[in-house]
Design an enzyme around this catalytic site. Structure first.
Site, PDB file in Angstrom:
ATOM      1  N   THR A 159     -16.682   2.259   1.355  1.00  0.00           N
ATOM      2  CA  THR A 159     -15.289   2.595   1.615  1.00  0.00           C
ATOM      3  C   THR A 159     -15.110   4.063   1.249  1.00  0.00           C
ATOM      4  OG1 THR A 159     -14.411   2.148  -0.602  1.00  0.00           O
ATOM      5  CG2 THR A 159     -14.685   0.250   0.869  1.00  0.00           C
ATOM      6  N   ASP A 188       0.858  -1.185   0.000  1.00  0.00           N
ATOM      7  CA  ASP A 188       0.000   0.000   0.000  1.00  0.00           C
ATOM      8  C   ASP A 188       0.892   1.233   0.000  1.00  0.00           C
ATOM      9  OD1 ASP A 188      -2.165   1.957   0.706  1.00  0.00           O
ATOM     10  OD2 ASP A 188      -3.285   0.138   1.168  1.00  0.00           O
ATOM     11  N   TYR A 215     -12.409   3.595 -15.537  1.00  0.00           N
ATOM     12  CA  TYR A 215     -12.483   2.637 -14.437  1.00  0.00           C
ATOM     13  C   TYR A 215     -13.225   1.381 -14.864  1.00  0.00           C
ATOM     14  CZ  TYR A 215     -13.634   0.894  -9.713  1.00  0.00           C
ATOM     15  OH  TYR A 215     -13.790   0.123  -8.593  1.00  0.00           O
TER      16      TYR A 215
END
Length: 275
Positions: free
Chosen positions: A186, A36, A151
């Site tokens: 999220t 990450d 996307y």
């Protein structure tokens, strides 16, 4: 303890779906390496993991960084599981306006990173006698209107890549599958829309309300919902499953609203007036 003695790599593991999946794998016995760019959040996870979680800063648009992450986990005793999950919203412009460099970066982040994760994990898993790879796609791969074009195109590519890789790697006892999330709560939405930090909680509440009203299961999806599906696909419970995907969307893609909401206007209800 389905993952006792196993080692896993989770990209994008410091937040959202990735973090929930790290927690799920560790709870079932795995040792996990997080890749990450959020060093603070990842290091906090490491500090409270009793040595079960490790972190290597990894920008997944950099193939060499992906290679280093995977090789570090493998060097600890062999790589068993790879969850290619890292991502963000990417380019928001419609196809008639998107800049070439923004398109390329979106594909590098969401599609090439998955390909390179598989590419560098496959030889190591082959030498180990097999493994399980899970990739994150999206409902935007299945239809229009869910996410921006760049996307959605990348996520559709992830689904097809999953099938191709599963066919290519089956002879090495490596299973490759995908998880297809719907609206999962999220921070990807607020970050993508550049909502200020102090307004994200309010925005997330609004998103949760809209999501719950847009699908048969009347609540927003949770990262843990996806983590459960990933854990299944990565486990020996899915030993006979490869080249496919699990749709975890609360029924969002069942059909138009009229297919699950009797109160919704539909062609058939309109024609009843003429009976």
């Amino acid at each position: 303890m389905r993952f006792a003695g196993k080692r896993a790599v989770v990209t994008g593991g410091a937040s959202g779906i990735g973090r929930a999946t790290v927690d799920r794998l560790v709870s079932e016995g795995a040792e996990v390496w997080i890749g990450d760019i959020d060093e603070g959040a990842a290091n906090d996870m490491v500090a409270t993991s009793n040595g079960r979680i490790h972190f290597r800063r990894t920008d997944v648009t950099d193939a060499e960084a992906i290679r280093a992450l995977i090789e570090e986990a493998d060097a600890a005793g062999g790589l068993d599981i790879l969850f290619n999950n890292a991502g963000a919203g990417g380019a928001r412009e419609p196809i008639g306006e998107v800049a070439p460099e923004d398109w390329d970066r979106t594909q590098a982040l969401l599609l090439r990173s998955v390909a390179m994760g598989i590419r560098y994990a496959a030889p190591l898993m082959t030498a180990r006698g097999g493994g399980a790879i899970v990739n994150t796609s999206s409902v935007s791969a299945l239809g229009t209107g869910y996410a921006p074009t760049a996307y959605s195109t990348a996520k559709a590519g992830v689904l097809h890549l999953t099938k191709l890789a599963a066919a290519d790697l089956a002879r090495h006892n490596i299973r490759v599958n995908a998880v297809v999330p719907g609206f999962i709560m999220t921070n990807i939405f607020t970050r993508h829309l550049e909502v200020p930090e102090d307004k994200r909680a309010q925005a997330n509440g609004m998103i949760a309300h809209v999501a719950a009203d847009s699908q048969p299961i009347r609540r927003a999806g949770r990262p843990e919902d996806i983590a459960a599906a990933v854990a299944y696909l990565a486990s020996d419970d899915a030993a006979f499953v490869t080249g496919t995907s699990i749709l975890v969307d609360g029924g969002l893609t069942i059909g138009t609203r009229g297919s699950w909401d009797p109160a919704a206007p539909s062609l058939f209800s309109a024609l009843e007036a003429f009976q």
